[in-house]
Design an enzyme around this catalytic site. Structure first.
Site, PDB file in Angstrom:
ATOM      1  N   CYS A   1      71.454  38.320  20.929  1.00 26.55           N
ATOM      2  CA  CYS A   1      72.512  38.716  21.725  1.00 26.55           C
ATOM      3  C   CYS A   1      73.317  37.476  21.312  1.00 26.55           C
ATOM      4  O   CYS A   1      74.696  37.986  22.245  1.00 26.55           O
ATOM      5  CB  CYS A   1      72.266  38.913  23.008  1.00 26.55           C
ATOM      6  SG  CYS A   1      70.783  40.483  23.365  1.00 26.55           S
TER       7      CYS A   1
ATOM      8  N   GLN B   1      71.133  30.893  31.099  1.00 29.29           N
ATOM      9  CA  GLN B   1      70.120  29.632  30.839  1.00 29.29           C
ATOM     10  C   GLN B   1      70.660  28.101  31.876  1.00 29.29           C
ATOM     11  O   GLN B   1      69.456  27.340  31.273  1.00 29.29           O
ATOM     12  CB  GLN B   1      70.543  29.733  29.816  1.00 29.29           C
ATOM     13  CG  GLN B   1      70.497  30.658  28.797  1.00 29.29           C
ATOM     14  CD  GLN B   1      68.941  30.569  28.580  1.00 29.29           C
ATOM     15  OE1 GLN B   1      68.083  30.593  29.105  1.00 29.29           O
ATOM     16  NE2 GLN B   1      69.030  32.613  28.723  1.00 29.29           N
TER      17      GLN B   1
ATOM     18  N   LYS C   1      65.779  34.894  35.720  1.00 25.74           N
ATOM     19  CA  LYS C   1      65.756  33.830  34.684  1.00 25.74           C
ATOM     20  C   LYS C   1      65.886  32.807  35.554  1.00 25.74           C
ATOM     21  O   LYS C   1      65.903  31.277  35.086  1.00 25.74           O
ATOM     22  CB  LYS C   1      67.364  33.498  33.738  1.00 25.74           C
ATOM     23  CG  LYS C   1      66.877  34.251  32.696  1.00 25.74           C
ATOM     24  CD  LYS C   1      67.778  33.928  31.578  1.00 25.74           C
ATOM     25  CE  LYS C   1      68.758  34.988  31.138  1.00 25.74           C
ATOM     26  NZ  LYS C   1      68.172  36.155  29.906  1.00 25.74           N
TER      27      LYS C   1
ATOM     28  N   ASP D   1      78.533  30.922  32.910  1.00 26.26           N
ATOM     29  CA  ASP D   1      78.143  31.895  32.594  1.00 26.26           C
ATOM     30  C   ASP D   1      76.767  30.632  32.533  1.00 26.26           C
ATOM     31  O   ASP D   1      76.636  29.812  31.718  1.00 26.26           O
ATOM     32  CB  ASP D   1      77.287  32.160  31.082  1.00 26.26           C
ATOM     33  CG  ASP D   1      76.166  33.358  30.606  1.00 26.26           C
ATOM     34  OD1 ASP D   1      75.393  33.463  31.340  1.00 26.26           O
ATOM     35  OD2 ASP D   1      76.723  33.945  29.359  1.00 26.26           O
TER      36      ASP D   1
ATOM     37  N   HIS E   1      76.689  34.599  24.454  1.00 23.60           N
ATOM     38  CA  HIS E   1      76.072  35.751  25.122  1.00 23.60           C
ATOM     39  C   HIS E   1      77.091  36.911  25.020  1.00 23.60           C
ATOM     40  O   HIS E   1      78.010  36.465  25.042  1.00 23.60           O
ATOM     41  CB  HIS E   1      75.231  35.882  26.318  1.00 23.60           C
ATOM     42  CG  HIS E   1      73.914  36.859  26.241  1.00 23.60           C
ATOM     43  ND1 HIS E   1      74.552  38.662  26.940  1.00 23.60           N
ATOM     44  CD2 HIS E   1      72.646  37.037  26.247  1.00 23.60           C
ATOM     45  CE1 HIS E   1      72.866  38.424  26.920  1.00 23.60           C
ATOM     46  NE2 HIS E   1      71.991  38.096  25.956  1.00 23.60           N
TER      47      HIS E   1
HETATM   48  N1  PMP Z   1      74.330  34.480  29.578  1.00 23.31           N
HETATM   49  C1  PMP Z   1      73.054  34.367  28.860  1.00 23.31           C
HETATM   50  C2  PMP Z   1      73.786  33.069  28.387  1.00 23.31           C
HETATM   51  C3  PMP Z   1      71.703  34.280  28.575  1.00 23.31           C
HETATM   52  O1  PMP Z   1      70.801  34.175  28.124  1.00 23.31           O
HETATM   53  C4  PMP Z   1      71.467  36.221  29.138  1.00 23.31           C
HETATM   54  C5  PMP Z   1      70.605  36.379  29.199  1.00 23.31           C
HETATM   55  N2  PMP Z   1      69.695  36.465  27.881  1.00 23.31           N
HETATM   56  C6  PMP Z   1      73.106  37.118  29.764  1.00 23.31           C
HETATM   57  C7  PMP Z   1      73.695  35.848  29.839  1.00 23.31           C
HETATM   58  C8  PMP Z   1      72.421  38.119  29.602  1.00 23.31           C
HETATM   59  O2  PMP Z   1      71.507  37.780  31.377  1.00 23.31           O
HETATM   60  P1  PMP Z   1      71.211  39.078  31.769  1.00 23.31           P
HETATM   61  O3  PMP Z   1      70.570  40.382  30.681  1.00 23.31           O
HETATM   62  O4  PMP Z   1      70.665  38.698  32.620  1.00 23.31           O
HETATM   63  O5  PMP Z   1      72.918  40.755  32.167  1.00 23.31           O
END
Ligand code: PMP
Length: 411
Positions: free
Chosen positions: A369, A208, A231, A205, A128
């Site tokens: 993203c 998910q 999440k 990270d 991401h």
């Molecule tokens: N890493 C992953 C794998 C994600 O799916 C996301 C959110 N889509 C993020 C990081 C970023 O998370 P946040 O916007 O809650 O900071």
């Protein structure tokens, strides 16, 4: 996988008030966008409501009953997260605004001490943007170099490339636990072991991953693990950075302000120990009330049975999509969370998303993203459906009808 266990998504679903609403003047909502954010159960909504109705006060500073309650909610949530992740010490849990801020904190603070010109940071091709851009910023500041492990055609990592990419200049290997675009689950334990064997620090990270499976940072063997409350059925605006205490203790503050200091004079300040050192300013206390309740609620689920249920939904969604001529699923790794991304020849993703939405089906279209990952698959955007504990087969019945109709209209 263990034998099939009974799982009742309808009993779970009944606890999520938003899932019984309608959209567009009476169309029942079918929420297939849980990878963007999960919906919230009654238990979480009540915990946040109760905080503001009964306990609202600032933490750590005042000698009165409400402040003591707020502090115990805040610190209680920290202890709850520590147990959830299998942390050795509660002080290893730092609250942030989310996954994004947690990674920025490590890049800015740990990075400033440990990364220098010519050093290397290793990521993967399926990250991401939150696990790419902070490292690019660090590289720009320090003259370090960012490298990435390639992604194979089925959406899994090219493990065979890792050994050569972990060099004596590699300082950190930052990897996603489960991809928000392809759903691929990485064997983060094995990846961290490869890094550790070469003395390379690791960050996982888990944005998910946390909602789909139990996480144990000791078993994974990572140095940092990050996720967002929203999440995991909790509120937005709160996240977690777990780090090994000795690493956190050696890191300089990320932001300065109240709560992160022991003493301030006009000449210099003495900082708190972790985790307070990294929590400047008034934090998201109601968020912690919500996250604590979310983890308690999540603990009531049979996670094995839930994972099997989500797996069945993932397989069924994949076959539904492949019934459409010209459809292509992006990422079919053997181990996936409940995320299915797809493109359909001759059909524009945005149009498809809109027509599905008109039928009540909430999906997500775009690059999610993960632009470098989409580029690797030669697509600019995908339509993504994603599941959580409350997703049902009936959701997929509606999705199937809506998809067929939308494609018919668009061709
Ligand atoms: N890493 C992953 C794998 C994600 O799916 C996301 C959110 N889509 C993020 C990081 C970023 O998370 P946040 O916007 O809650 O900071």
């Amino acid at each position: 996988m263990s034998s099939q266990r009974h799982y009742d998504p309808y009993a779970v679903r009944a606890q999520f008030p938003i899932l019984s609403r309608t959209v567009h003047g009476g169309v029942p909502l079918v929420y297939l966008d849980s990878a963007a954010t999960t919906q919230k159960p009654d238990a979480v909504i009540t915990a946040i409501d109760q905080f503001y109705r009964r306990s609202n006060s600032n933490v750590h500073r005042a000698a009165h009953a409400l402040s003591a309650e707020a502090t115990s909610i805040w610190e209680g949530a920290r202890a709850r997260v520590a147990r959830f992740l299998g942390a050795q010490r509660t002080e290893e849990v730092v609250f942030t605004r989310g996954t994004t801020e947690s990674i920025n904190l490590v890049a800015a603070s740990w990075g400033s001490m440990n990364v220098h010109a010519g050093d290397e940071i290793l990521i993967t091709g399926m990250e991401h943007h939150a696990n790419i851009v902070p490292w690019q910023l660090l590289c720009e500041r320090t003259g370090a170099v960012l490298k990435a492990v390639p992604v194979l055609e089925d959406g899994s990592l090219d493990i065979s490339a890792i050994d050569a990419l972990l060099t004596d200049r590699t300082r950190l290997f930052a990897m996603v636990h489960a991809s928000n675009t392809t759903g691929t689950i990485n064997d983060v334990g094995a990846l961290c072991a490869m890094a550790a064997a070469k003395g390379v620090r690791t960050l996982v990270d888990g944005a998910q991953a946390v909602l789909h499976q139990p996480v144990d940072v000791q078993a994974i063997g990572c140095d940092f693990y990050v996720f967002s409350a929203h999440k995991l059925y909790g509120p937005t605006g709160l996240g977690v950075l777990w780090g090994r205490y000795d690493l956190l203790d050696a890191m300089p503050p990320y932001q300065g302000g109240g709560a992160m200091i022991q003493h301030v004079s006009l000449e210099r300040s003495v900082y708190e120990a972790p985790p307070l050192r990294f929590e400047a300013g008034t934090p998201h206390i109601a968020g912690a009330a919500g996250l604590g309740a979310a983890i308690d609620w999540f603990d009531t689920l049979d996670l094995d049975a839930m994972a099997q249920h989500e797996d069945r939904l993932t397989h069924r969604a994949t076959s539904i999509i492949y019934q459409v001529e010209g459809a292509r699923v992006i990422g079919e790794a053997p181990r996936k969370i409940g995320v299915v991304s797809f493109v359909i020849e001759g059909v524009h993703g945005t149009d498809l998303g809109m027509l599905l939405d008109e039928q009540g089906v909430a999906t997500r279209t775009g690059h999610h993203c993960t632009m470098p990952l989409l580029e690797r698959f030669h697509v600019g955007s995908t339509c993504r459906v994603s599941f959580a504990a409350y997703s049902t087969n009936e959701d997929l019945d509606v999705f199937e009808r809506a998809l067929t109709k939308a494609v018919r209209m668009l061709r």
